[in-house]
Design an enzyme around this catalytic site. Structure first.
Site, PDB file in Angstrom:
ATOM      1  N   ASP A 198       0.838  -1.199   0.000  1.00  0.00           N
ATOM      2  CA  ASP A 198       0.000   0.000   0.000  1.00  0.00           C
ATOM      3  C   ASP A 198       0.869   1.244   0.000  1.00  0.00           C
ATOM      4  O   ASP A 198       2.076   1.180   0.219  1.00  0.00           O
ATOM      5  CB  ASP A 198      -0.935  -0.019   1.222  1.00  0.00           C
ATOM      6  CG  ASP A 198      -0.160  -0.104   2.519  1.00  0.00           C
ATOM      7  OD1 ASP A 198       0.539   0.867   2.862  1.00  0.00           O
ATOM      8  OD2 ASP A 198      -0.224  -1.146   3.211  1.00  0.00           O
TER       9      ASP A 198
ATOM     10  N   GLU B 239      20.967 -23.657 -18.819  1.00  0.00           N
ATOM     11  CA  GLU B 239      20.112 -22.744 -18.035  1.00  0.00           C
ATOM     12  C   GLU B 239      20.945 -21.613 -17.417  1.00  0.00           C
ATOM     13  O   GLU B 239      20.497 -20.467 -17.345  1.00  0.00           O
ATOM     14  CB  GLU B 239      19.369 -23.522 -16.952  1.00  0.00           C
ATOM     15  CG  GLU B 239      18.246 -24.388 -17.521  1.00  0.00           C
ATOM     16  CD  GLU B 239      17.618 -25.295 -16.461  1.00  0.00           C
ATOM     17  OE1 GLU B 239      16.394 -25.443 -16.459  1.00  0.00           O
ATOM     18  OE2 GLU B 239      18.380 -25.862 -15.627  1.00  0.00           O
TER      19      GLU B 239
END
Ligand code: GLA
Length: 748
Positions: A535, A615
């Protein structure tokens, strides 16, 4: 632009670049709301509100014979209490006789350059003099309760802030049983409501519904803004889209229990009231004392939801965040949580760090488990002293080894919590929130510290300051892993127990303020079991917040999509994690995981030592790509190109700067025999030319053309902005599990 007051008419006009907000002191002294919306010119708006007699809507006493001038009908700036407005109220105030009543009338006002501050609460600040302040003072003549209504006008940003301060100027004790931050009346129009609901590990799911002729509530009583309802609501016209139509945003700058009610009344008028949740709230105001509400950020756009979002994204970063890091690229990090959970030692952490450093990672973050007796989540919170069994010799030997790899070191803390099994709890039972005579409800076997108590805030300040002062820590992940129940403080008298939850938030803000001020070189990230306290209040202190404990890239699409309505990419904590994903068991291509995490702060949270050489090469490339695209990814204007919740089988978004643009897309539902994907870009300049710098298709198992042919056709081609936006761009048929696309355009 700015704030004007017309003494002849009593009209206040707050003008931003594209919006007008008007209100008027009427002949009885009430402050009526007149209009908020797209900019309007001169002309009295009182004709919008002719007297209208509605049965069972009582008139002001002075108008009892006229009929038709009713507090229940007129749009209000901030309602009184129990004096004839039956719609949602902003305030409930009770005096010593037991009477609850308030009727606010105008006393005075002042207009100032700059932005007001709210004592003890986070709020927006001006940057380069970009704000003006209006304070309108009203008074209830019977109780003496004085009300300051604050308005901050950020003209260039199209944001208006509001807050209220109540002062007991009477001679008797008053009790506030509700104290909302503001009321916004939209007398005309039929609206959809968009809000962001969810749960742990699935936060901020966007939901759009037409407003019912009823009261709809978005709220949290959890002592945190919560995973469940973000304190942010949008109202928009029924036909508003991303790129057209009127919409309003109401965002509360508060991290505790909150409540936004939206009422459509008997006449079809809409009222929004937002603020601290009033359940179990009450605040004693002795004569001379004052109470300040949290701030609200109001936004309005008449050209669709994207513009509204861009206003908030820009404003949060510029005028809410105060961190020195808000505009800087954050280090690419490796977090050990999903790699090790609680089982690690200095050596295992260093092994992870070594591999990460070799691939270009810039910071190691040591997550939960490094302190106290913390081998699982049942103990140790509150004991912020290193666990030497795991980290022999303490933190410094580990930090030195990390730094020797050329990496920064960061650490996890959870300052607001206390484990029942901790030395701190054994020493200070009464520092935890628990109800007398009852066993407390337990969350993760921990309790909430009573942050309303100064000695608790002081103690935690000391301990954490020592930690940051004595070790070379450059990042802090500030977690909060349970919600607040059993709300009762051992330090307050019975008549002040309704103050505990808000006093807690004030204590947390005090600690945050102290630490972020004392350690400006430390990058702080907020967290609450993922995004349970995402928030604007927290973003005043933290430039970024961990978005969710769900690290699955596909789930993150809707989480980040929802978050983007109010918050900037630079605030969204996002990591690439292992597959199968630990929360969902899903496997997604490594590149798709990176495409999603790059639209956040970007980092890794897995044991890179377990990746194949191929990877690892990809990880290296991803980090280089992130650094190369950083400016457009994180500083660009943000456009949503899809509605993954309701419409599309893909999620796509785009960021645009003056120099370049990046389109990211993840296919979530591949189809057999499908049409190629067609997307229209946004935010480009119609007449400008853009060269396709690169087009990557990641993780698609086969296409009718070979991967290279499908991309080579585009790379190097030059298109006008209008072509890309209106004719659009068609991508080859994508198949496979969750392939993704990155299309990079450079303006020529
Ligand atoms: C919360 C956080 C996670 C991790 C754990 C540690 O759930 O969101 O990222 O830090 O706590 O306990």
């Amino acid at each position: 632009m700015g704030i004007q007051f017309d003494t002849a008419t009593g009209v206040f006009a707050l003008e931003t670049a594209h919006t007008s907000y008007h209100m008027q002191v009427d002949e009885r002294g009430h402050l009526l709301h007149l209009y908020y919306g797209r900019s309007i010119g001169q002309g009295s708006l009182s004709a919008l509100y002719p007297p209208a007699d509605h049965g069972f809507s009582p008139d002001y006493y002075a108008c009892r014979r006229e009929r038709g001038v009713s507090p229940d009908v007129l749009p209000q700036e901030y309602t009184g209490c129990n004096v004839g407005d039956f719609r949602l109220s902003c305030v409930v105030v009770r005096d010593e006789t037991g009477a609850a009543g308030a009727d606010f009338v105008y006393v005075s006002h002042r207009i100032e350059s700059g932005k007001y501050a709210l004592e003890g609460l986070p709020c927006a600040h001006a940057e380069d003099g970009d704000a003006e302040t209006l304070v309108v003072t009203l008074r209830d003549l019977v109780t003496g309760l004085e009300l300051d209504l604050y308005y901050g006008v950020f003209a260039d940003q199209d944001i208006i802030t509001r807050a209220a301060k109540m002062r007991n100027n009477g001679t008797h004790t008053l009790r506030l049983e509700k104290a909302a931050s503001m009321c916004l009346d939209l007398p005309f129009g039929r609206w959809d409501m968009i809000h962001f609901h969810g749960r742990h590990a699935m936060e901020r799911q966007m939901q759009r519904t037409p407003l019912a002729n009823a009261i709809q509530t978005v709220s949290s009583t959890r002592g945190a803004s919560s995973h469940h309802h973000n304190p942010f609501v949008i109202l928009c016209d029924r036909d508003t889209t991303e790129s057209a139509g009127l919409c309003y945003g109401v965002m509360l700058v508060y991290s505790g229990s909150h409540r936004t009610d939206i009422e459509v009344d008997q006449n079809g008028s809409t009222r929004v009231v937002t603020g601290i949740h009033d359940e179990r709230f009450s605040w004693k105001l002795e004569p001379g004392e004052a109470f300040t509400t949290p701030e609200v950020l109001l936004g309005c756009a008449s050209d669709g939801l994207t513009t509204l979002s861009q206003h908030y994204q820009h404003f949060i970063r510029r005028n809410i965040c105060r961190s020195p890091f808000r505009y800087t690229r954050r280090p690419v990090l490796i977090n050990n949580w999903e790699a090790t959970y609680f089982q690690f030692t200095t050596d295992t952490i260093c092994k992870i760090a070594e591999k990460a450093a070799s691939l270009g990672v810039e910071m190691l973050v040591l997550d939960d488990g490094w302190f106290g007796k913390r081998d699982d989540d049942n103990s140790g919170l509150g004991d912020w002293f290193v666990n030497e069994k795991k980290l022999p010799g303490g933190l410094d030997p580990l930090i030195q080894r990390i730094n020797a790899l050329g990496m920064k070191f960061g650490i996890w803390i959870e300052p607001e919590m206390i484990s029942e099994d901790s030395d701190l709890y054994r020493a200070h039972h009464d520092w935890a929130l628990t109800l007398p005579g009852r066993d407390p409800a337990m969350g993760r076997d921990q309790l909430v510290l009573d942050f309303g108590r100064d000695e608790v805030v002081d103690y935690i300040t000391e301990v954490l300051s020592d930690l940051l002062r004595n070790h070379h820590i450059e990042y802090v992940k500030w977690d909060m892993n349970r919600n607040m129940s059993d709300v009762y403080s051992r330090a307050l008298p019975p008549e002040r127990q309704g103050e505990v939850a808000h006093r807690y938030m004030l204590g947390v803000y005090r600690l945050l303020d102290r630490l972020t001020t004392a350690f400006p070189d430390v990058l702080f990230e907020g967290c609450a079991g993922g995004g349970g306290r995402f928030d604007a209040g927290m973003l005043a202190y933290f430039p970024q917040i961990w978005c969710s404990d769900d690290t699955d890239a596909i789930e993150r699409l809707t989480i980040q999509h929802g978050t983007s309505f109010g918050y900037p990419v630079s605030a969204m904590g996002a990591h690439v994690s292992a597959c199968p994903n630990h929360q969902t068991g899903r496997s997604t291509p490594l590149w798709t995981r990176a495409v999603v995490a790059m639209s956040g702060t970007f980092g890794y949270e897995l044991d890179l030592g377990k990746l194949s050489d191929e990877e690892c090469e990809q990880v290296k490339e991803q980090i280089e790509t992130f650094k190369k695209l950083y400016d457009v990814l994180q500083n660009g204007r943000y456009y949503r190109l899809s509605n993954p919740i309701e419409e599309h089988r893909y999620t796509a978004w785009q960021t645009v700067t003056d120099k370049e643009s990046l389109v990211s897309l993840v296919l979530t539902h591949p189809e057999a025999n499908s049409r190629p994907l067609h997307i229209c870009l946004r935010g480009l300049e119609e007449d400008a030319l853009y060269r396709v710098e690169s087009l990557h298709l990641y993780g698609t198992t086969s296409t009718p053309e070979s991967g290279a042919a499908a991309t080579d056709r585009y790379v190097g081609a030059v298109y006008s902005g209008s072509t890309l936006m209106y004719a659009g761009c068609t991508l080859t048929q994508l198949v496979g599990d969750f392939p993704s696309v990155q299309l990079h355009l450079v303006r020529v």
